[in-house]
Motif scaffolding. Structure first.
Motif, mmCIF file in Angstrom:
data_model
loop_
_atom_site.group_PDB
_atom_site.id
_atom_site.type_symbol
_atom_site.label_atom_id
_atom_site.label_comp_id
_atom_site.label_asym_id
_atom_site.label_seq_id
_atom_site.Cartn_x
_atom_site.Cartn_y
_atom_site.Cartn_z
ATOM 1 N N UNK A 172 0.817 -1.223 0.000
ATOM 2 C CA UNK A 172 0.000 0.000 0.000
ATOM 3 C C UNK A 172 0.847 1.269 0.000
ATOM 4 N N UNK A 173 2.154 1.124 -0.009
ATOM 5 C CA UNK A 173 3.013 2.306 -0.035
ATOM 6 C C UNK A 173 4.462 1.891 -0.191
ATOM 7 N N UNK A 174 5.321 2.878 -0.321
ATOM 8 C CA UNK A 174 6.744 2.608 -0.451
ATOM 9 C C UNK A 174 7.539 3.749 0.152
ATOM 10 N N UNK A 175 8.801 3.467 0.469
ATOM 11 C CA UNK A 175 9.682 4.499 0.987
ATOM 12 C C UNK A 175 10.224 5.312 -0.182
ATOM 13 N N UNK A 176 10.949 6.373 0.145
ATOM 14 C CA UNK A 176 11.472 7.259 -0.892
ATOM 15 C C UNK A 176 12.435 6.538 -1.824
ATOM 16 N N UNK A 177 13.152 5.535 -1.299
ATOM 17 C CA UNK A 177 14.077 4.789 -2.150
ATOM 18 C C UNK A 177 13.454 3.531 -2.747
ATOM 19 N N UNK A 178 12.133 3.410 -2.642
ATOM 20 C CA UNK A 178 11.431 2.339 -3.345
ATOM 21 C C UNK A 178 11.116 1.102 -2.541
ATOM 22 N N UNK A 179 11.449 1.081 -1.252
ATOM 23 C CA UNK A 179 11.141 -0.081 -0.427
ATOM 24 C C UNK A 179 9.640 -0.293 -0.291
ATOM 25 N N UNK A 226 -4.699 12.059 2.342
ATOM 26 C CA UNK A 226 -5.604 11.261 3.163
ATOM 27 C C UNK A 226 -5.157 9.806 3.293
ATOM 28 N N UNK A 227 -4.357 9.300 2.342
ATOM 29 C CA UNK A 227 -3.939 7.906 2.370
ATOM 30 C C UNK A 227 -3.022 7.599 3.553
ATOM 31 N N UNK A 228 -2.447 8.625 4.168
ATOM 32 C CA UNK A 228 -1.571 8.398 5.308
ATOM 33 C C UNK A 228 -2.350 7.756 6.455
ATOM 34 N N UNK A 229 -3.659 7.974 6.487
ATOM 35 C CA UNK A 229 -4.495 7.361 7.521
ATOM 36 C C UNK A 229 -4.352 5.856 7.565
ATOM 37 N N UNK A 230 -4.208 5.219 6.410
ATOM 38 C CA UNK A 230 -4.026 3.774 6.364
ATOM 39 C C UNK A 230 -2.707 3.370 7.013
ATOM 40 N N UNK A 231 -1.699 4.183 6.825
ATOM 41 C CA UNK A 231 -0.397 3.895 7.439
ATOM 42 C C UNK A 231 -0.494 4.004 8.956
ATOM 43 N N UNK A 232 -1.193 5.021 9.431
ATOM 44 C CA UNK A 232 -1.351 5.206 10.873
ATOM 45 C C UNK A 232 -2.065 4.006 11.486
ATOM 46 N N UNK A 233 -3.035 3.434 10.741
ATOM 47 C CA UNK A 233 -3.713 2.229 11.219
ATOM 48 C C UNK A 233 -2.749 1.055 11.310
ATOM 49 N N UNK A 293 -9.839 18.635 4.332
ATOM 50 C CA UNK A 293 -8.800 17.851 3.679
ATOM 51 C C UNK A 293 -7.431 18.389 4.074
ATOM 52 N N UNK A 294 -6.504 17.500 4.419
ATOM 53 C CA UNK A 294 -5.165 17.940 4.771
ATOM 54 C C UNK A 294 -4.456 18.493 3.545
ATOM 55 N N UNK A 295 -3.602 19.500 3.754
ATOM 56 C CA UNK A 295 -2.936 20.134 2.612
ATOM 57 C C UNK A 295 -1.612 19.463 2.272
ATOM 58 N N UNK A 296 -1.069 18.669 3.215
ATOM 59 C CA UNK A 296 0.183 17.965 2.953
ATOM 60 C C UNK A 296 0.166 16.660 3.743
ATOM 61 N N UNK A 297 0.715 15.592 3.132
ATOM 62 C CA UNK A 297 0.560 14.255 3.700
ATOM 63 C C UNK A 297 1.198 14.095 5.071
#
Length: 498
Positions: free
Chosen positions: A94-101, A148-155, A211-215
């Motif tokens: 559902x996501x990746x790090x800045x270096x692609x992990x 808004x997708x950061x919410x999934x990470x927080x979960x 809506x948040x303005x930055x993730x």
């Protein structure tokens, strides 16, 4: 031999707040034996800050003396995020790090659990019995489509906390004073004021539709609150109006005004920060070309004052070369990402927030071009000159960010600036940042208006936990304006109106 580097070292010294360590396990005379402190007889409020960033995953345990409001460090457990386990069959990336992990909810959960358990074991604490609160945050935003997708990470972070046996009540604010642990109850003002979203008297920036303005806005919020707490150790009054900048792998922070009782966020930072020096060092043969970072080198080698003295002009030239690739500006309309960070410029505009970004090519695509800078400076002048160049690169980023905020009329001579994050406080960066910001002419003595601190985000987690449960210190307030008094009476009046 030039005098400029000497002035950086021996001239006006920066205010740097380092979290004092506190041991809750006093050693006895017998080696290997320890006696655990009975926390039920202390005023300490134990908070865990759990953060998974692009480069590191941390659990930082702090203890706040509720009578004084000062926070101490118990333990800092740091792991490299690149070591997160690979996705397993059946797991959804559902996501990746800045270096692609690649990240899955399950892999994030496992990493968080292991880091939490390790940290508490090292501190000699029991998660179920001793921990009062846990705050979760993430700087990993590269693989998301919107803020808004950061919410999934927080979960996913919450999953890790729960399987580490963190009680659910320790991840949410108390509903009333009676729900607070007895030994801490007398320090809460929850019967007078409730948590209404303002952390250290700053309201978060939200668009007109919520809506948040930055993730990674929560990271900026925590860093701002953490610098406010850190300032209590320096003697600098870091209350509104302030400008906070967190130089982690990604950039975050905010600028506030001086409205009472709560200031508004009028500026927000986003984009790239530590990722820029990371890209430079990847040009050398000292780190992995894909996952390497500055931390792989600085744990063993320091730039040194002599290097700065002898190579001053060389360092300046290489830093300027790097900055030819760096854009710093108000984020243009229509951008969905900026420096890998999901952004919403329309929401920023609707809420009258200037969104200032730092970028290398469109959405970080030109980061590999910075490898050339690292390759040449390391080959011709050595690793210490390369590291000294990184200090100058960060100082120039700070200067350009503040200059942009100044042009946007967000900053005045009343604004205090706070900086945290590995790419803003290590090496000789504080001295250089003071020098570069001083060139803008905002302050007569810039060193009295700029502070630096370690672990701003973790400190901010402790502050947020206090705010959520109304643990205030009226005689030594974090909220309000510089030079002003406690704002509790104004908060009570405002909340009674609502």
């Amino acid at each position: 031999m030039q005098l400029k580097p000497l002035l950086r070292k021996f001239g006006p010294q920066p205010h740097i707040a380092e979290t004092p360590h506190l041991s809750l396990i006093p050693r006895t005379s017998s080696p290997g034996m320890s006696v655990k402190v009975d926390l039920s007889k202390t005023n300490y409020y134990i908070v865990a800050s759990v953060e998974m960033g692009n480069t590191t995953t941390k659990c930082i345990l702090t203890a706040t003396d509720l009578s004084s409001g000062k926070t101490y460090l118990l333990n800092k457990t740091v792991r490299m995020t690149r070591d997160v386990r690979a996705p397993r069959p059946g797991e959804t990336v559902f996501g990746k790090t800045l270096d692609g992990g690649k990240l899955t909810r399950e892999s994030v959960r496992d990493m968080v659990k292991e880091t939490l358990l390790e940290s508490h074991k090292a501190a000699g604490l029991d998660i179920e019995m001793d921990l009062n609160f846990v705050v979760r945050s993430t700087g990993v935003v590269a693989g998301f489509d919107s803020p808004d997708d950061v919410g999934q990470f927080i979960l996913a972070l919450a999953d890790g906390c729960l399987i580490a046996k963190v009680p659910p009540k320790n991840m949410a604010p108390a509903m009333s004073k009676e729900n607070i642990q007895k030994r801490c109850r007398e320090f809460s003002f929850l019967d007078k004021v409730f948590f209404d979203g303002a952390v250290a008297s700053v309201l978060p920036p939200m668009g007109s539709t919520g809506v948040e303005i930055v993730a990674n806005e929560m990271e900026g919020e925590l860093a701002t609150a953490g610098i406010k707490e850190a300032a209590k150790w320096t003697g600098v009054d870091f209350r509104n109006p302030v400008c906070s900048i967190d130089f982690g792998t990604t950039l975050k922070g905010r600028v506030t005004n001086d409205i009472l009782p709560y200031s508004k966020t009028i500026g927000s930072f986003c984009g790239l920060a530590g990722a820029i020096p990371d890209a430079i060092v990847r040009g050398s043969d000292l780190v992995d070309k894909t996952h390497g970072n500055v931390l792989d080198i600085t744990s063993k080698i320091k730039p040194g004052l002599l290097t700065e003295m002898l190579k001053d002009n060389v360092i300046e030239e290489y830093a300027k070369w790097a900055h030819e690739l760096v854009q710093i500006e108000v984020v243009p309309d229509g951008r969905k990402w900026y420096g890998s960070v999901p952004v919403n410029p329309a929401a920023a505009k609707n809420n009258k927030v200037s969104l200032i970004g730092c970028e290398v090519g469109e959405n970080g695509k030109d980061l590999p071009r910075l490898n050339e800078v690292g390759a040449e400076v390391c080959k011709k002048h050595g690793v210490k000159t390369m590291l000294a160049t990184l200090d100058m690169v960060s100082a120039m980023i700070a200067q350009r960010l503040i200059k942009t905020a100044l042009d946007e009329k967000l900053i005045t001579s009343k604004t205090t600036i706070g900086i945290t994050g590995r790419a803003g406080i290590t090496g000789h960066k504080p001295n250089l940042i003071i020098e570069k910001i001083g060139e803008l002419g905002i302050y007569d003595k810039p060193e009295d208006h700029i502070i630096f601190c370690d672990d701003g985000l973790a400190r901010g987690a402790a502050v947020m936990a206090r705010c959520m449960n109304s643990f205030g210190t009226p005689k030594n307030p974090l909220g309000g304006v510089s030079g002003g008094k406690c704002i509790m009476a104004q908060r009570m009046k405002l909340q009674n109106k609502k």
